[in-house]
Design a protein around this motif. Structure first.
Motif, PDB file in Angstrom:
ATOM      1  N   LEU A 206       0.832  -1.208   0.000  1.00 30.10           N
ATOM      2  CA  LEU A 206       0.000   0.000   0.000  1.00 30.10           C
ATOM      3  C   LEU A 206       0.856   1.243   0.000  1.00 30.10           C
ATOM      4  O   LEU A 206       0.549   2.246  -0.663  1.00 30.10           O
ATOM      5  CB  LEU A 206      -0.937  -0.018   1.214  1.00 30.10           C
ATOM      6  N   GLU A 207       1.944   1.188   0.765  1.00 32.18           N
ATOM      7  CA  GLU A 207       2.844   2.341   0.822  1.00 32.18           C
ATOM      8  C   GLU A 207       3.509   2.577  -0.532  1.00 32.18           C
ATOM      9  O   GLU A 207       3.637   3.722  -0.996  1.00 32.18           O
ATOM     10  CB  GLU A 207       3.903   2.094   1.914  1.00 32.18           C
ATOM     11  N   GLU A 208       3.932   1.451  -1.200  1.00 36.30           N
ATOM     12  CA  GLU A 208       4.534   1.613  -2.515  1.00 36.30           C
ATOM     13  C   GLU A 208       3.522   2.164  -3.518  1.00 36.30           C
ATOM     14  O   GLU A 208       3.846   3.039  -4.336  1.00 36.30           O
ATOM     15  CB  GLU A 208       5.062   0.260  -2.997  1.00 36.30           C
ATOM     16  N   GLU A 209       2.273   1.618  -3.457  1.00 34.86           N
ATOM     17  CA  GLU A 209       1.233   2.109  -4.349  1.00 34.86           C
ATOM     18  C   GLU A 209       0.938   3.586  -4.100  1.00 34.86           C
ATOM     19  O   GLU A 209       0.751   4.376  -5.035  1.00 34.86           O
ATOM     20  CB  GLU A 209      -0.057   1.291  -4.140  1.00 34.86           C
ATOM     21  N   ARG A 210       0.957   3.959  -2.849  1.00 34.48           N
ATOM     22  CA  ARG A 210       0.732   5.355  -2.500  1.00 34.48           C
ATOM     23  C   ARG A 210       1.856   6.238  -3.053  1.00 34.48           C
ATOM     24  O   ARG A 210       1.615   7.333  -3.571  1.00 34.48           O
ATOM     25  CB  ARG A 210       0.646   5.497  -0.975  1.00 34.48           C
ATOM     26  N   MET A 211       3.094   5.747  -2.979  1.00 35.60           N
ATOM     27  CA  MET A 211       4.217   6.511  -3.503  1.00 35.60           C
ATOM     28  C   MET A 211       4.125   6.631  -5.035  1.00 35.60           C
ATOM     29  O   MET A 211       4.380   7.705  -5.605  1.00 35.60           O
ATOM     30  CB  MET A 211       5.526   5.826  -3.110  1.00 35.60           C
ATOM     31  N   LYS A 212       3.782   5.475  -5.704  1.00 31.01           N
ATOM     32  CA  LYS A 212       3.632   5.529  -7.161  1.00 31.01           C
ATOM     33  C   LYS A 212       2.529   6.490  -7.573  1.00 31.01           C
ATOM     34  O   LYS A 212       2.680   7.264  -8.541  1.00 31.01           O
ATOM     35  CB  LYS A 212       3.322   4.142  -7.703  1.00 31.01           C
TER      36      LYS A 212
ATOM     37  N   LYS B 263       1.493   9.023  -5.960  1.00 31.43           N
ATOM     38  CA  LYS B 263       1.960  10.389  -5.707  1.00 31.43           C
ATOM     39  C   LYS B 263       2.877  10.850  -6.839  1.00 31.43           C
ATOM     40  O   LYS B 263       2.778  11.993  -7.334  1.00 31.43           O
ATOM     41  CB  LYS B 263       2.689  10.442  -4.365  1.00 31.43           C
ATOM     42  N   GLN B 264       3.781   9.924  -7.283  1.00 31.10           N
ATOM     43  CA  GLN B 264       4.667  10.266  -8.389  1.00 31.10           C
ATOM     44  C   GLN B 264       3.879  10.499  -9.681  1.00 31.10           C
ATOM     45  O   GLN B 264       4.186  11.405 -10.468  1.00 31.10           O
ATOM     46  CB  GLN B 264       5.691   9.152  -8.591  1.00 31.10           C
ATOM     47  N   PHE B 265       2.831   9.631  -9.917  1.00 32.26           N
ATOM     48  CA  PHE B 265       1.995   9.795 -11.112  1.00 32.26           C
ATOM     49  C   PHE B 265       1.273  11.138 -11.098  1.00 32.26           C
ATOM     50  O   PHE B 265       1.174  11.820 -12.125  1.00 32.26           O
ATOM     51  CB  PHE B 265       0.979   8.647 -11.197  1.00 32.26           C
ATOM     52  N   GLU B 266       0.788  11.510  -9.936  1.00 36.83           N
ATOM     53  CA  GLU B 266       0.108  12.802  -9.813  1.00 36.83           C
ATOM     54  C   GLU B 266       1.074  13.936 -10.122  1.00 36.83           C
ATOM     55  O   GLU B 266       0.717  14.910 -10.804  1.00 36.83           O
ATOM     56  CB  GLU B 266      -0.480  12.953  -8.410  1.00 36.83           C
ATOM     57  N   ILE B 267       2.324  13.784  -9.600  1.00 38.92           N
ATOM     58  CA  ILE B 267       3.315  14.838  -9.889  1.00 38.92           C
ATOM     59  C   ILE B 267       3.613  14.901 -11.392  1.00 38.92           C
ATOM     60  O   ILE B 267       3.668  15.981 -11.998  1.00 38.92           O
ATOM     61  CB  ILE B 267       4.602  14.572  -9.082  1.00 38.92           C
ATOM     62  N   LEU B 268       3.771  13.694 -12.027  1.00 39.05           N
ATOM     63  CA  LEU B 268       4.055  13.640 -13.463  1.00 39.05           C
ATOM     64  C   LEU B 268       2.886  14.194 -14.285  1.00 39.05           C
ATOM     65  O   LEU B 268       3.072  14.929 -15.263  1.00 39.05           O
ATOM     66  CB  LEU B 268       4.351  12.192 -13.869  1.00 39.05           C
ATOM     67  N   GLN B 269       1.654  13.836 -13.860  1.00 34.58           N
ATOM     68  CA  GLN B 269       0.467  14.328 -14.555  1.00 34.58           C
ATOM     69  C   GLN B 269       0.380  15.842 -14.477  1.00 34.58           C
ATOM     70  O   GLN B 269       0.025  16.527 -15.452  1.00 34.58           O
ATOM     71  CB  GLN B 269      -0.789  13.678 -13.956  1.00 34.58           C
ATOM     72  N   ALA B 270       0.749  16.364 -13.265  1.00 36.33           N
ATOM     73  CA  ALA B 270       0.729  17.827 -13.127  1.00 36.33           C
ATOM     74  C   ALA B 270       1.753  18.473 -14.049  1.00 36.33           C
ATOM     75  O   ALA B 270       1.488  19.519 -14.670  1.00 36.33           O
ATOM     76  CB  ALA B 270       1.011  18.189 -11.664  1.00 36.33           C
ATOM     77  N   GLU B 271       2.921  17.814 -14.164  1.00 38.29           N
ATOM     78  CA  GLU B 271       3.935  18.365 -15.063  1.00 38.29           C
ATOM     79  C   GLU B 271       3.457  18.316 -16.521  1.00 38.29           C
ATOM     80  O   GLU B 271       3.666  19.274 -17.289  1.00 38.29           O
ATOM     81  CB  GLU B 271       5.236  17.572 -14.898  1.00 38.29           C
ATOM     82  N   LYS B 272       2.805  17.185 -16.944  1.00 31.70           N
ATOM     83  CA  LYS B 272       2.299  17.061 -18.318  1.00 31.70           C
ATOM     84  C   LYS B 272       1.233  18.101 -18.602  1.00 31.70           C
ATOM     85  O   LYS B 272       1.176  18.699 -19.689  1.00 31.70           O
ATOM     86  CB  LYS B 272       1.724  15.645 -18.551  1.00 31.70           C
TER      87      LYS B 272
END
Length: 541
Positions: free
Chosen positions: A430-436, A438-447
């Protein structure tokens, strides 16, 4: 100087007792007593602190003693010689005696003089104890143990030349118990000094004798022959032996002191050979050897024994009689303890013997009952054996059940550990999924930011394209106008003469060709710029 206050506490209590009213004394009276004590100790103004000591105007004896200890006696030097302490005790006792003498001298029939009574008072305070009153725990009283009072009475009787009856005194002491001052003085006057044949001077001498023994710590006194330092002749002196010194005078009046020899633990006494008339002995000190002599052998043995005793008890800042009293108290306490233990042991043995007899009788009675119960016990034993077998089987079954329970418990623990491990893995995933996420959200915001930036750039390019199209259209219109003008000029030139036409053509060709060429180049440049900008916009998109 805690030792000095301890030595004079009894005298101070009598002075306090003469001033008190309902167990307390007003500070104004205590200031006079404190000032007198301070003057004797060369301390002035010590009574002024009483005004600020405690909030009340009256003090109990414990409070007054506390003040004396911390405000008066604590100002004295910590190391004071024994003669100075003895002199302080004498002066403080005299001051306290002046306060309480009227009360302590009162009696129906007096035998001793006032001076003798004061000396007996000092002896009483030396040997007595300050204890709490049995009837009133807030009040103190000075009492003398019967054994200590018996020592004083025995010394007095011997000094008067009378016979001492120890059994009679023991009976008297057991009937009276602990002696207070009035009872002590009444017993001495009424029982041992009431004889009409006793002269008053004999009483005074007897009291002085015991005063010297108890207060002045005089071990022995008498005439001795002493060899001079310069002249080898033997001269007679009146000698007074104390634990700390041997003082010799010209006569027994002790008014003219001729010398004083300090005695300590490093001194020794040895007998020396005599000439037949004088029995000699030597007192060896670290500084000098003194030679003395007596008229007979018995006196020499007495003086040698006394001198050795003085050297043995010379150390310490406490008087010889006080140490002897402490030793007697310790021995008396040990004897009383041994007597109590012996009595308790005898009582225990009597009780044990009676208990043994009673137990033997009870055992005899119980023997028959035991015989009757023996058969019952045998039957009960058989039943108990059966029950024991059943209990043994039950214990075995219980052990089997406990083994099964232990195995089930072990399996349960294993399962619990497996569940905990799975839970930990699930939490980790769950922690890894939460981190991924979070990273996807950051990447999506950048896109999204890049998309917005590209859209803005495309819009800018479209605006630029429209502007360039407008400029191209204007340039094309201008070129069209130029071509029309050029065409009109060509028509006019054809109408001119051939020569002029040729000359003019040559001249115009020189000036017109660059113009035409410039227009064409301009059109080509505009198209190239427009084409490059369109390519750049497409690449950015």
């Amino acid at each position: 100087m805690t030792a000095l206050l301890k030595n004079v506490t009894n005298c101070i209590w009598y002075a306090f007792d003469s001033l008190q009213n309902n167990d307390v004394v007003h500070k104004s009276k205590l200031k006079v007593l404190t000032a007198n004590i301070g003057t004797l100790l060369d301390l002035y103004g010590v009574e002024k602190g009483l005004d600020h000591f405690r909030s009340s105007q009256e003090l109990t004896f414990d409070e007054f003693k506390y003040y004396l200890q911390h405000e008066v006696f604590s100002s004295l030097p910590k190391t004071v010689t024994l003669p100075i302490i003895r002199e302080y005790e004498k002066k403080i006792s005299e001051v306290c005696w002046l306060v309480c003498r009227k009360r302590l001298l009162f009696r129906d029939k007096s035998v001793f003089g006032d001076d003798s009574v004061f000396k007996l008072f000092r002896i009483f305070c030396l040997l007595a104890d300050l204890v709490q009153d049995a009837d009133d725990t807030n009040r103190y009283v000075v009492v003398l143990h019967p054994s200590e009072a018996g020592i004083v009475a025995e010394q007095l009787v011997h000094c008067l030349g009378l016979r001492w009856d120890a059994a009679d005194w023991e009976a008297l002491g057991s009937s009276i118990g602990h002696f207070k001052w009035a009872a002590f003085l009444a017993v001495l006057e009424a029982k041992y000094c009431c004889d009409q044949q006793l002269h008053s001077l004999a009483l005074i001498e007897a009291v002085d004798e015991i005063y010297d023994v108890f207060i002045e710590d005089i071990i022995k006194k008498g005439y001795l022959l002493k060899r001079g330092y310069l002249l080898p002749t033997m001269r007679e002196y009146w000698c007074v032996l104390q634990p700390c010194a041997l003082t010799y005078y010209k006569s027994s009046s002790q008014k003219e002191q001729c010398g004083r020899i300090v005695i300590d633990e490093y001194c020794s006494v040895e007998a020396s050979a005599g000439d037949g008339k004088i029995q000699r002995f030597q007192l060896i000190t670290p500084d000098r050897t003194f030679e003395f002599g007596t008229q007979d052998h018995k006196s020499r043995l007495q003086w040698i024994s006394s001198l050795r005793q003085a050297t043995a008890v010379s150390g310490g800042a406490e008087g010889y009689q006080r140490r002897a009293r402490a030793g007697r108290r310790g021995a008396g306490a040990r004897r009383e303890k041994e007597a109590r233990e012996t009595k308790a042991r005898l009582q225990h043995e009597v009780r044990a013997r009676l208990a043994a007899e009673a137990q033997a009788q009870e055992l005899a009675e119980l023997c028959e009952q035991d015989n009757k119960k023996l058969e019952e016990l045998r039957n009960a034993q058989i039943e108990l054996e059966k029950l024991l077998q059943e209990e043994t089987q039950a214990k075995r079954d219980e052990e089997i059940v406990r083994a099964l329970q232990a195995r089930v418990l072990a399996e349960e623990w294993e399962r619990r550990e497996e569940l905990e491990r799975l839970q930990e893995e699930q939490n980790r995933m769950l922690e890894e999924e939460r981190m991924k996420r979070k990273q996807f959200e950051i990447l999506q915001a950048e896109k999204e930011a890049q998309y917005k930036e590209a859209a803005q750039r495309l819009k800018d390019l479209e605006d630029e394209k429209q502007r360039l199209d407008a400029e191209l259209k204007a340039a094309q219109e201008k070129i069209s106008k130029t071509e029309l003008t050029a065409h009109a000029l060509h028509v006019q030139l054809r109408d001119l003469s051939p020569a002029l036409r040729n000359g003019e053509r040559a001249r115009r060709a020189v000036s017109f060709v660059p113009t035409t060429k410039s227009s064409s180049d301009t059109l080509i440049d505009i198209k190239a710029i427009r084409h490059s900008k369109v390519i750049d916009n497409n690449e950015n998109v």
